[in-house]
Enzyme design. Sequence first.
Site, PDB file in Angstrom:
ATOM      1  N   ASP A 179       0.828  -1.206   0.000  1.00 20.39           N
ATOM      2  CA  ASP A 179       0.000   0.000   0.000  1.00 20.39           C
ATOM      3  C   ASP A 179       0.867   1.263   0.000  1.00 20.39           C
ATOM      4  O   ASP A 179       2.017   1.230   0.457  1.00 20.39           O
ATOM      5  CB  ASP A 179      -0.897  -0.034   1.249  1.00 20.39           C
ATOM      6  CG  ASP A 179      -2.049   0.941   1.138  1.00 20.39           C
ATOM      7  OD1 ASP A 179      -2.321   1.440   0.026  1.00 20.39           O
ATOM      8  OD2 ASP A 179      -2.686   1.215   2.168  1.00 20.39           O
ATOM      9  N   TRP A 207       2.682   8.130  -1.931  1.00 20.18           N
ATOM     10  CA  TRP A 207       4.124   8.339  -2.139  1.00 20.18           C
ATOM     11  C   TRP A 207       4.334   9.309  -3.302  1.00 20.18           C
ATOM     12  O   TRP A 207       5.124  10.248  -3.206  1.00 20.18           O
ATOM     13  CB  TRP A 207       4.790   6.997  -2.434  1.00 20.18           C
ATOM     14  CG  TRP A 207       6.280   7.050  -2.615  1.00 20.18           C
ATOM     15  CD1 TRP A 207       7.230   6.832  -1.655  1.00 20.18           C
ATOM     16  CD2 TRP A 207       6.991   7.305  -3.844  1.00 20.18           C
ATOM     17  NE1 TRP A 207       8.485   6.943  -2.202  1.00 20.18           N
ATOM     18  CE2 TRP A 207       8.368   7.239  -3.542  1.00 20.18           C
ATOM     19  CE3 TRP A 207       6.607   7.581  -5.155  1.00 20.18           C
ATOM     20  CZ2 TRP A 207       9.363   7.434  -4.508  1.00 20.18           C
ATOM     21  CZ3 TRP A 207       7.588   7.789  -6.116  1.00 20.18           C
ATOM     22  CH2 TRP A 207       8.954   7.713  -5.787  1.00 20.18           C
ATOM     23  N   ASN A 216     -10.192  -2.449  -7.175  1.00 22.32           N
ATOM     24  CA  ASN A 216      -9.338  -1.500  -7.911  1.00 22.32           C
ATOM     25  C   ASN A 216      -9.855  -1.195  -9.324  1.00 22.32           C
ATOM     26  O   ASN A 216      -9.470  -0.193  -9.921  1.00 22.32           O
ATOM     27  CB  ASN A 216      -7.884  -1.998  -8.006  1.00 22.32           C
ATOM     28  CG  ASN A 216      -7.123  -1.890  -6.703  1.00 22.32           C
ATOM     29  OD1 ASN A 216      -6.174  -2.633  -6.452  1.00 22.32           O
ATOM     30  ND2 ASN A 216      -7.515  -0.960  -5.844  1.00 22.32           N
ATOM     31  N   TRP A 217     -10.765  -2.025  -9.859  1.00 17.88           N
ATOM     32  CA  TRP A 217     -11.335  -1.733 -11.183  1.00 17.88           C
ATOM     33  C   TRP A 217     -12.070  -0.394 -11.171  1.00 17.88           C
ATOM     34  O   TRP A 217     -12.270   0.215 -12.211  1.00 17.88           O
ATOM     35  CB  TRP A 217     -12.304  -2.839 -11.627  1.00 17.88           C
ATOM     36  CG  TRP A 217     -11.638  -4.148 -11.946  1.00 17.88           C
ATOM     37  CD1 TRP A 217     -11.786  -5.323 -11.259  1.00 17.88           C
ATOM     38  CD2 TRP A 217     -10.736  -4.432 -13.015  1.00 17.88           C
ATOM     39  NE1 TRP A 217     -11.024  -6.308 -11.836  1.00 17.88           N
ATOM     40  CE2 TRP A 217     -10.371  -5.787 -12.920  1.00 17.88           C
ATOM     41  CE3 TRP A 217     -10.184  -3.663 -14.048  1.00 17.88           C
ATOM     42  CZ2 TRP A 217      -9.497  -6.410 -13.806  1.00 17.88           C
ATOM     43  CZ3 TRP A 217      -9.298  -4.274 -14.936  1.00 17.88           C
ATOM     44  CH2 TRP A 217      -8.974  -5.624 -14.808  1.00 17.88           C
ATOM     45  N   ARG A 232       1.617  -5.198   5.942  1.00 13.30           N
ATOM     46  CA  ARG A 232       0.927  -4.137   5.196  1.00 13.30           C
ATOM     47  C   ARG A 232       1.739  -2.850   5.346  1.00 13.30           C
ATOM     48  O   ARG A 232       2.073  -2.447   6.463  1.00 13.30           O
ATOM     49  CB  ARG A 232      -0.491  -3.907   5.698  1.00 13.30           C
ATOM     50  CG  ARG A 232      -1.163  -2.790   4.895  1.00 13.30           C
ATOM     51  CD  ARG A 232      -2.647  -2.655   5.149  1.00 13.30           C
ATOM     52  NE  ARG A 232      -3.201  -1.682   4.205  1.00 13.30           N
ATOM     53  CZ  ARG A 232      -4.431  -1.671   3.756  1.00 13.30           C
ATOM     54  NH1 ARG A 232      -5.265  -2.597   4.148  1.00 13.30           N
ATOM     55  NH2 ARG A 232      -4.835  -0.736   2.924  1.00 13.30           N
ATOM     56  N   ARG A 276      -5.503  -2.434   8.242  1.00 17.89           N
ATOM     57  CA  ARG A 276      -6.698  -3.176   7.805  1.00 17.89           C
ATOM     58  C   ARG A 276      -6.265  -4.370   6.960  1.00 17.89           C
ATOM     59  O   ARG A 276      -5.172  -4.377   6.402  1.00 17.89           O
ATOM     60  CB  ARG A 276      -7.565  -2.308   6.882  1.00 17.89           C
ATOM     61  CG  ARG A 276      -8.251  -1.152   7.496  1.00 17.89           C
ATOM     62  CD  ARG A 276      -9.217  -0.545   6.475  1.00 17.89           C
ATOM     63  NE  ARG A 276      -8.539   0.157   5.404  1.00 17.89           N
ATOM     64  CZ  ARG A 276      -8.171   1.433   5.453  1.00 17.89           C
ATOM     65  NH1 ARG A 276      -8.405   2.148   6.535  1.00 17.89           N
ATOM     66  NH2 ARG A 276      -7.570   2.001   4.434  1.00 17.89           N
TER      67      ARG A 276
HETATM   68  C1  FPP Z   1      -1.743   0.315  -3.459  1.00 15.35           C
HETATM   69  O1  FPP Z   1      -1.303   1.645  -3.500  1.00 15.35           O
HETATM   70  C2  FPP Z   1      -1.156  -0.434  -4.562  1.00 15.35           C
HETATM   71  C3  FPP Z   1      -1.845  -0.886  -5.634  1.00 15.35           C
HETATM   72  C4  FPP Z   1      -3.304  -0.674  -5.789  1.00 15.35           C
HETATM   73  C5  FPP Z   1      -1.220  -1.615  -6.729  1.00 15.35           C
HETATM   74  C6  FPP Z   1       0.079  -2.298  -6.428  1.00 15.35           C
HETATM   75  C7  FPP Z   1       0.883  -2.310  -7.656  1.00 15.35           C
HETATM   76  C8  FPP Z   1       2.230  -2.308  -7.721  1.00 15.35           C
HETATM   77  C9  FPP Z   1       3.085  -2.422  -6.549  1.00 15.35           C
HETATM   78  C10 FPP Z   1       2.959  -2.145  -9.026  1.00 15.35           C
HETATM   79  C11 FPP Z   1       2.621  -3.122 -10.084  1.00 15.35           C
HETATM   80  C12 FPP Z   1       2.645  -4.522  -9.632  1.00 15.35           C
HETATM   81  C13 FPP Z   1       3.475  -5.470 -10.092  1.00 15.35           C
HETATM   82  C14 FPP Z   1       3.357  -6.848  -9.588  1.00 15.35           C
HETATM   83  C15 FPP Z   1       4.514  -5.214 -11.076  1.00 15.35           C
HETATM   84  P1  FPP Z   1      -2.389   2.792  -3.574  1.00 15.35           P
HETATM   85  O2  FPP Z   1      -2.401   3.310  -4.961  1.00 15.35           O
HETATM   86  O3  FPP Z   1      -3.694   2.319  -3.051  1.00 15.35           O
HETATM   87  O4  FPP Z   1      -1.756   3.844  -2.615  1.00 15.35           O
HETATM   88  P2  FPP Z   1      -2.524   4.975  -1.807  1.00 15.35           P
HETATM   89  O5  FPP Z   1      -3.289   4.269  -0.725  1.00 15.35           O
HETATM   90  O6  FPP Z   1      -1.409   5.794  -1.279  1.00 15.35           O
HETATM   91  O7  FPP Z   1      -3.390   5.711  -2.781  1.00 15.35           O
END
Ligand code: FPP
Length: 264
Positions: free
Chosen positions: A20, A25, A68-69, A188, A194
């Site tokens: 996460d 970031w 996430n979709w 996490r 969570r």
């Molecule tokens: C959560 O961060 C992360 C994701 C929804 C996707 C994870 C994907 C990767 C690490 C890169 C691609 C994967 C691979 C296997 C190459 P968030 O966007 O929810 O972060 P936030 O909570 O700060 O918005």
Amino acid sequence: MSDTRPPSGPLPRHVAIIMDGNGRWAEERGLPRLEGHRQGAKSVRDIVTYAREIGIRYLTLFAFSSENWGRPADEVAGLMDLLHEYLVEERPTMIKNGIEFSTIGVVEKLPKTVQRMIDGCKKATTGLDGMRLTLALSYGGREEITRALKKIARGVDRGEIDPAEIDESTVKAHLDTHDMPDPDLLIRTSGERRISNFMMWQLAYAELVFTEVAWPDFAREDFNRALMAYQKRERRFGLTTSQLQGGPVYNDAAFVPHEGAKSA
Ligand code: FPP
């Protein structure tokens, strides 16, 4: 790459990670969210390599949830591109390092190009016994349990399953993770505490470790800190301290590992 070493002591057999904080970031640095995911993909590469090096047998990464979709279309498309790129570039490394690749979730929902790469990686790495890397893709824990229940109901309908015989092992056998042990450790990143619908069934007895570090900054040292926290926990599985015999204790002693992992 550093010459970091893991803490001495029993390592978890199966580590699951909710990666996460990519978006935050990037936003904190005035960058597009996709840049956070791009850096996150670099952390994936390094942590997969490190986990394999130190002898973790199963590593499961939450890469894309069924929820996430609902993200903006350009972010979803960017994530799919990153995933595709990762699978293309890492396939030779998986083979070289003996990493067996698998997925959980509804991969049929992913773009066909990604599905083809997934199939290719699975075929090219079947039976490799260095480590099992599993990506959770279009994955939701409740959805997975619901799918398992439907499969069991169909089995009952066809007369293949006796309802009176249904127990926990029946449910496990119909989950996407039917050929994996349950995670011993869940990490996490990025401060949230969570489970977010990740491996709802499988995490029943996992040790949970939360870190403030955002996934794009998550390094081998942070992985080691999580392993150290794990080693300090006493895993009792409902028993008393004096009942435990010492040595590594896993949360599903009855699990029969897949061929490659038998030496673990
Ligand atoms: C959560 O961060 C992360 C994701 C929804 C996707 C994870 C994907 C990767 C690490 C890169 C691609 C994967 C691979 C296997 C190459 P968030 O966007 O929810 O972060 P936030 O909570 O700060 O918005």
